[in-house]
Each structure stands twice: as structure tokens, then as C-alpha cells.
Design a protein around this motif. Structure first.
Motif, PDB file in Angstrom:
ATOM      1  N   UNK A 253       0.994  -0.621  -1.897  1.00 47.16           N
ATOM      2  CA  UNK A 253       0.081  -1.696  -2.270  1.00 47.16           C
ATOM      3  C   UNK A 253       0.871  -2.950  -2.631  1.00 47.16           C
ATOM      4  N   UNK A 254       0.444  -4.089  -2.112  1.00 44.76           N
ATOM      5  CA  UNK A 254       1.107  -5.345  -2.449  1.00 44.76           C
ATOM      6  C   UNK A 254       0.871  -5.675  -3.919  1.00 44.76           C
ATOM      7  N   UNK A 255       1.847  -6.367  -4.522  1.00 39.60           N
ATOM      8  CA  UNK A 255       1.749  -6.698  -5.946  1.00 39.60           C
ATOM      9  C   UNK A 255       0.591  -7.641  -6.227  1.00 39.60           C
ATOM     10  N   UNK A 256       0.302  -8.549  -5.279  1.00 38.19           N
ATOM     11  CA  UNK A 256      -0.782  -9.516  -5.469  1.00 38.19           C
ATOM     12  C   UNK A 256      -1.512  -9.706  -4.145  1.00 38.19           C
TER      13      UNK A 256
ATOM     14  N   UNK B  97     -10.633   4.583  -4.213  1.00 34.96           N
ATOM     15  CA  UNK B  97     -10.885   5.768  -3.396  1.00 34.96           C
ATOM     16  C   UNK B  97     -11.384   5.418  -2.013  1.00 34.96           C
ATOM     17  N   UNK B  98     -12.307   4.430  -1.943  1.00 42.72           N
ATOM     18  CA  UNK B  98     -12.833   4.020  -0.644  1.00 42.72           C
ATOM     19  C   UNK B  98     -11.741   3.343   0.182  1.00 42.72           C
ATOM     20  N   UNK B  99     -10.911   2.527  -0.475  1.00 40.54           N
ATOM     21  CA  UNK B  99      -9.815   1.853   0.216  1.00 40.54           C
ATOM     22  C   UNK B  99      -8.833   2.879   0.772  1.00 40.54           C
TER      23      UNK B  99
ATOM     24  N   UNK C  81      -1.246   6.012   5.041  1.00 38.05           N
ATOM     25  CA  UNK C  81      -1.287   6.925   3.902  1.00 38.05           C
ATOM     26  C   UNK C  81      -0.880   6.175   2.639  1.00 38.05           C
ATOM     27  N   UNK C  82      -1.875   5.898   1.784  1.00 41.71           N
ATOM     28  CA  UNK C  82      -1.603   5.283   0.475  1.00 41.71           C
ATOM     29  C   UNK C  82      -1.886   6.325  -0.593  1.00 41.71           C
ATOM     30  N   UNK C  83      -0.858   6.726  -1.315  1.00 39.15           N
ATOM     31  CA  UNK C  83      -1.007   7.816  -2.273  1.00 39.15           C
ATOM     32  C   UNK C  83      -1.523   7.349  -3.637  1.00 39.15           C
TER      33      UNK C  83
ATOM     34  N   UNK D  87      -2.612   5.616  -9.869  1.00 42.34           N
ATOM     35  CA  UNK D  87      -3.959   6.058 -10.200  1.00 42.34           C
ATOM     36  C   UNK D  87      -4.941   4.928 -10.412  1.00 42.34           C
ATOM     37  N   UNK D  88      -4.836   3.867  -9.626  1.00 40.36           N
ATOM     38  CA  UNK D  88      -5.732   2.718  -9.773  1.00 40.36           C
ATOM     39  C   UNK D  88      -7.166   3.112  -9.420  1.00 40.36           C
ATOM     40  N   UNK D  89      -8.123   2.504 -10.109  1.00 40.58           N
ATOM     41  CA  UNK D  89      -9.536   2.752  -9.805  1.00 40.58           C
ATOM     42  C   UNK D  89     -10.093   1.667  -8.894  1.00 40.58           C
ATOM     43  N   UNK D  90      -9.559   0.462  -9.006  1.00 41.53           N
ATOM     44  CA  UNK D  90     -10.037  -0.655  -8.188  1.00 41.53           C
ATOM     45  C   UNK D  90      -8.874  -1.533  -7.777  1.00 41.53           C
ATOM     46  N   UNK D  91      -9.054  -2.260  -6.672  1.00 41.94           N
ATOM     47  CA  UNK D  91      -8.048  -3.195  -6.170  1.00 41.94           C
ATOM     48  C   UNK D  91      -8.744  -4.531  -5.924  1.00 41.94           C
TER      49      UNK D  91
END
Length: 206
Positions: free
Chosen positions: A28-31, A69-71, A81-83, A87-91
Motif C-alpha cells: 500500500x502506498x503511504x499516501x 476487505x473489499x479493496x 496480493x495485498x496482505x 490490519x487496516x479497516x479502511x483506505x
């Protein structure tokens, strides 16, 4: 069963089991930002390769919030594959420099010379202004008895603030009746009815 048949059967089983492992790992990108309102996997992840242009959402405001989860599921469908190690809930994906108001753009590009005028976009949409478009990814919130639930879905029609909008839950394919509350945001249940009533009264007073 001959030895050859057993070998072929075992090979097929191994390939089937190894399928998910062949997905390309991404981070995941930082921003995460996008420049044109089209949020793609390449805007969100480093290492997305050939799946960089896969569209996952449309941003109609300063930002759009995606359920992790949807992302993760959309990335998997595109072979990534993004693991989610944290444990993020939203992006959240925000607008890039290309759509920033003129003042912010001038500060960041002052050394490059004159900046073409850019019209700043109001963060508060006017009444009856479309804030959700059909097929936009929308976060639907439902709150009752102090419990708040949120799901990500796809809008089935255009809607302005306070207007009803049907949203298809991309996980269960169920249709949720909600009310548009802001760019990429909708409210279901009693809170949504209150927003709709307030929008109607404001529009009637104009």
C-alpha cells in the motif's frame, strides 16, 4: 489407475492449490492519491504492474474511503496480493496535485514558473448538485441503538444530497436503500430519513 495418470492428477491438484500463491505481492502506498477522479489499483499500490489501470472507485470529492476487505478482494481479482500487514479497516484516497486548488498548486510549483488558473471546488455541494454518480463506489453507514455499521457498495443511480440512492453491496450483491450524504457517502436507516427531510426543507425554502 496407471502411474502416468496418477502423476497427471497430482500435478493438476498442485497447480490448483498454487493458483492463489501466483498473485503478485503489492504494498500500500503511504499516501494514495489520484489526479482525475478515477481511482485505480496503481494509485493505491506499489508494484501493481499490468493491473495498475484497473478501476476500483470514482472520487467525486476531495477523497474517497474504501473498505480494506473489499479493496483486498478487488486486488485479488486483478491478480494482486495485498496482505494488509497493519490490519487496516479502511483506505482513503485523496485528490492529487492536478486537482488541488490554485493556491496549493502555486506553492508546490512556484519554481517551475507561472501556474494556469484552476477553479477551486467547493467542499460543500449545493442543493440538487449531483454528488454521487451511477457506478461510484459508495460507503453506506447504518446506525441504530448506538451500533454503527458500514459497508462498501456501488451506486445504482445519480443522486444529490438528501436524495435516495440504491447501493449494491459488492460482497453480498444485496441492494441497500440509502440517502446520499456527501461525495462517496450515503446513510441508511432513520439517520438517512432525517437527512432527506432536511434537504427537502432547505430546497423548498429557496
Amino acid at each position: 489407475m496407471t502411474l502416468l495418470h496418477r502423476s497427471l492428477t497430482l500435478s493438476a491438484a498442485l497447480i490448483a492449490l498454487a493458483g492463489p500463491a501466483l498473485a503478485a505481492p503489492v504494498t500500500l502506498k503511504a499516501n494514495p492519491v489520484d489526479d482525475d477522479g478515477r481511482v485505480t489499483l496503481g494509485d493505491i499500490f506499489d508494484g501493481s504492474g499490468g493491473a495498475a489501470n484497473v478501476l476500483v472507485a470514482r472520487r467525486v470529492g476531495p477523497s474517497v474511503v474504501l473498505e480494506a476487505g473489499q479493496l483486498q478482494a478487488l486486488a485479488r481479482q486483478a491478480g494482486l496480493d495485498w496482505v494488509n500487514p497493519n490490519g487496516l479497516r479502511r483506505v482513503a484516497v485523496r485528490q492529487g496535485v492536478a486537482e488541488a486548488p490554485v493556491a496549493a498548486t502555486a506553492i508546490q510549483t512556484a519554481a517551475a514558473g507561472p501556474v494556469a488558473p484552476v477553479r477551486a471546488v467547493s467542499r460543500r455541494p449545493a442543493a440538487r448538485e449531483t454528488i454521487i454518480k451511477r457506478n461510484d463506489m459508495v460507503r453506506v453507514t447504518y446506525e441504530v441503538g448506538g451500533v454503527k455499521l458500514a459497508v462498501l457498495g456501488r451506486a445504482m443511480r445519480d443522486a444529490a444530497v438528501g436524495e435516495p440512492v440504491a447501493v449494491t453491496n459488492t460482497t453480498s450483491n444485496r441492494i441497500i436503500d440509502a440517502v446520499a450524504a456527501g461525495p462517496g457517502q450515503a446513510i441508511a436507516g432513520p439517520a438517512g430519513d432525517a437527512i432527506r427531510a432536511d434537504a427537502l426543507s432547505q430546497f423548498a425554502a429557496r
